[in-house]
Write an enzyme that holds these catalytic residues in place. Structure first.
Site, PDB file in Angstrom:
ATOM      1  N   ASP A  62      89.470  50.071  35.621  1.00  0.00           N
ATOM      2  CA  ASP A  62      91.009  51.192  36.000  1.00  0.00           C
ATOM      3  C   ASP A  62      91.071  51.668  37.639  1.00  0.00           C
ATOM      4  O   ASP A  62      91.885  51.052  37.391  1.00  0.00           O
ATOM      5  CB  ASP A  62      91.218  51.921  34.754  1.00  0.00           C
ATOM      6  CG  ASP A  62      91.544  51.216  33.198  1.00  0.00           C
ATOM      7  OD1 ASP A  62      91.740  49.835  33.045  1.00  0.00           O
ATOM      8  OD2 ASP A  62      92.150  52.180  32.344  1.00  0.00           O
ATOM      9  N   GLY A  63      89.895  52.456  37.561  1.00  0.00           N
ATOM     10  CA  GLY A  63      90.137  52.633  38.959  1.00  0.00           C
ATOM     11  C   GLY A  63      89.877  51.103  40.057  1.00  0.00           C
ATOM     12  O   GLY A  63      90.970  51.282  41.502  1.00  0.00           O
ATOM     13  N   LYS A 139      93.551  81.331  41.922  1.00  0.00           N
ATOM     14  CA  LYS A 139      94.207  82.457  40.686  1.00  0.00           C
ATOM     15  C   LYS A 139      95.318  81.833  40.274  1.00  0.00           C
ATOM     16  O   LYS A 139      96.136  79.931  41.185  1.00  0.00           O
ATOM     17  CB  LYS A 139      95.258  83.566  41.602  1.00  0.00           C
ATOM     18  CG  LYS A 139      94.422  84.600  41.408  1.00  0.00           C
ATOM     19  CD  LYS A 139      94.926  85.533  42.010  1.00  0.00           C
ATOM     20  CE  LYS A 139      94.717  87.073  41.720  1.00  0.00           C
ATOM     21  NZ  LYS A 139      95.420  88.087  41.803  1.00  0.00           N
ATOM     22  N   HIS A 155     103.248  78.769  33.910  1.00  0.00           N
ATOM     23  CA  HIS A 155     101.803  79.785  34.624  1.00  0.00           C
ATOM     24  C   HIS A 155     100.930  78.894  33.793  1.00  0.00           C
ATOM     25  O   HIS A 155     100.371  79.434  32.705  1.00  0.00           O
ATOM     26  CB  HIS A 155     102.238  80.619  33.869  1.00  0.00           C
ATOM     27  CG  HIS A 155     101.312  82.208  34.595  1.00  0.00           C
ATOM     28  ND1 HIS A 155     101.875  82.193  36.113  1.00  0.00           N
ATOM     29  CD2 HIS A 155     100.425  83.258  34.749  1.00  0.00           C
ATOM     30  CE1 HIS A 155     100.751  83.193  37.296  1.00  0.00           C
ATOM     31  NE2 HIS A 155     100.481  83.498  35.615  1.00  0.00           N
ATOM     32  N   ASP A 157      97.044  76.065  35.568  1.00  0.00           N
ATOM     33  CA  ASP A 157      96.490  75.843  36.232  1.00  0.00           C
ATOM     34  C   ASP A 157      96.799  74.445  37.173  1.00  0.00           C
ATOM     35  O   ASP A 157      96.443  74.197  38.180  1.00  0.00           O
ATOM     36  CB  ASP A 157      94.710  75.341  35.509  1.00  0.00           C
ATOM     37  CG  ASP A 157      94.005  76.849  34.847  1.00  0.00           C
ATOM     38  OD1 ASP A 157      94.197  77.617  35.310  1.00  0.00           O
ATOM     39  OD2 ASP A 157      92.780  76.122  34.402  1.00  0.00           O
ATOM     40  N   LEU A 172      96.668  62.460  28.442  1.00  0.00           N
ATOM     41  CA  LEU A 172      96.519  62.801  26.647  1.00  0.00           C
ATOM     42  C   LEU A 172      95.121  63.172  26.769  1.00  0.00           C
ATOM     43  O   LEU A 172      95.236  64.490  25.238  1.00  0.00           O
ATOM     44  CB  LEU A 172      95.992  60.935  26.474  1.00  0.00           C
ATOM     45  CG  LEU A 172      95.795  60.648  25.207  1.00  0.00           C
ATOM     46  CD1 LEU A 172      97.011  60.829  24.329  1.00  0.00           C
ATOM     47  CD2 LEU A 172      94.874  59.413  25.053  1.00  0.00           C
ATOM     48  N   ALA A 192      96.323  73.986  31.184  1.00  0.00           N
ATOM     49  CA  ALA A 192      96.045  75.038  30.505  1.00  0.00           C
ATOM     50  C   ALA A 192      97.269  76.213  30.919  1.00  0.00           C
ATOM     51  O   ALA A 192      97.044  77.189  31.588  1.00  0.00           O
ATOM     52  CB  ALA A 192      94.623  76.050  31.275  1.00  0.00           C
TER      53      ALA A 192
END
Lengths: 269, 269
Positions: A62-63, A139, A155, A157, A172, A192
């Site tokens: 796919d790339g 952070k 809030h 990642d 997904l 996350a």
């Protein structure tokens, strides 16, 4: 004998991933007897000044298809040599089928739209997704998402903003739904997130979404790290790409085959 | 003094859940001085031959609003006395605000479309969802989902087919995404599927979906058990309902307030 394949006697191009040069040469050898192969190029090379073609055969995963689609405005036929292959409907050991479909031009056009991503005066296009992601040693970031229909804060990642096409990719893996390719919507999926805001948000494709981050984060478009940004604007673009599929192709079969979702499990139905 | 509130001098109706008759009477007492209250009815009663009204004030939770909306073709103003209250923008202790907005007719129309559910010659309408669910003592069921774009199979306890409006109801509890109300799509979310097919499927609202079950299962439409069925057809209906919201209402604030999704967590942004 060179056989021209319809419409303005244009030929075929071949683009391939370096690791699959051997397979690409087999494709070339299989097709060159009957077709006019007008270019044969490794997908990471510059595509400037290539002759036009009726379609490009892409040998790789796919790339490789993605990279080729973004470098040249031509319909693409994916020949899978890599892993998942959502964009490929042929395998390198199905070249007779490919030749038959090419000779009879037995294809359906699978059109997919792209997201327009604006940042710092640049415009980028995403077929799968635009990802905002913090560095490992950075952070947790506050993301503020603004659209006509209101605002949402995460809030987290990072955030993945994906098209229906991209819904079976990174989104997904982060827990998002599967969207049929012709849904007029895109989705935001947090990475996350604190505390339980793990669900995706499905947004009409008519929306203009602005995302602000409390700290500069990486912008990754279709897998390529593009820049450090604090703000991006995302909307549906007018660009679409065309994948040529065998007439018998349908999306649900592809999803069932590649990831098993919606596949029949037991007999007796 | 009776004050007519515009358009054809039509009055207001009041519908309430039995448990909230006391609160409904307070609403009635607050409004009857200045408005023509043309009916005051417990929501489980028959609504036949009620006089028309410019809007119905519904005192109760989302269930009461739902029940009222499906019995009468009038715009609804929800006054929350129950639990979540996605359909209500006023609380029973905000009646002065409600009166002010009524006097000045300061509302925006929040239109939501309904799913049409066909089974055994009957037609039903779902504002939130149509659920197919096995009985507790019944074996796991094979569901076969057919649409223009292909087929999907689920071996599961049930399937929830929900509108964008219903995406924050049962489908959310089963892991589904949050869809903005104006997304032109609906979703199928399996209940306890084998083996890992837990994700929702997002489908264009233009689709006609047929679901077949290997055994008869309960059909539950917007929370009411309707029948035992082996097959249903689902599509977007032409019906929509109108919720009257305060001008300052927006969907994102409602989602943030009711379930905390997208709410700002930390300061310092």
């Amino acid at each position: 004998m060179m056989r021209n394949i319809g419409e303005g006697s244009r030929g075929l191009g071949i683009s391939y991933r370096r690791d699959y040069e051997k397979e690409a040469l087999i494709v070339y050898d299989t097709l060159r007897v009957e077709f006019d192969v007008v270019f044969f190029i490794e997908s990471s090379q510059p595509f400037d000044n290539l002759p036009s073609a009726r379609a490009v055969i892409v040998v790789g995963g796919d790339g490789t298809v993605l990279r080729t689609l973004k470098k040249i405005q031509l319909p693409v036929i994916g020949v899978k040599a890599g892993r998942l292959g959502f964009f490929s409907s042929y395998h390198v050991n199905e070249l007779e089928k490919l030749k038959f479909d090419l000779l009879n031009w037995r294809f359906r056009e699978d059109r997919r739209w792209l997201l327009k991503v604006e940042c710092n005066g640049r415009i980028l296009y995403a077929l799968n997704d635009a990802v905002l992601q913090k560095d490992v040693d950075q952070k947790i970031v506050d993301f503020h998402v603004r659209m006509q229909d209101g605002t949402f804060d995460y809030h987290a990642d990072g955030l993945v903003i994906s098209t229906p096409t991209g819904s079976s990719a990174y989104a997904l893996a982060l827990g998002g739904p599967i969207m049929l390719p012709n849904v007029e919507a895109f989705e935001i999926t947090p990475m996350a997130p604190q505390f339980l805001a793990t669900r995706s948000l499905v947004i009409p494709s008519s929306e203009n979404v602005v995302v602000n981050a409390s700290d500069p984060v990486n912008l990754v478009v279709d897998g390529d790290v593009v820049a450090k940004v604090s703000s991006i604007a995302v909307s549906k673009s007018e660009h679409e790409i065309v994948l040529l599929r065998p007439l018998e192709y349908d999306f649900s079969s592809s999803i069932k085959e590649k990831i098993g979702y919606g596949r029949r499990i037991l007999n007796g139905y």
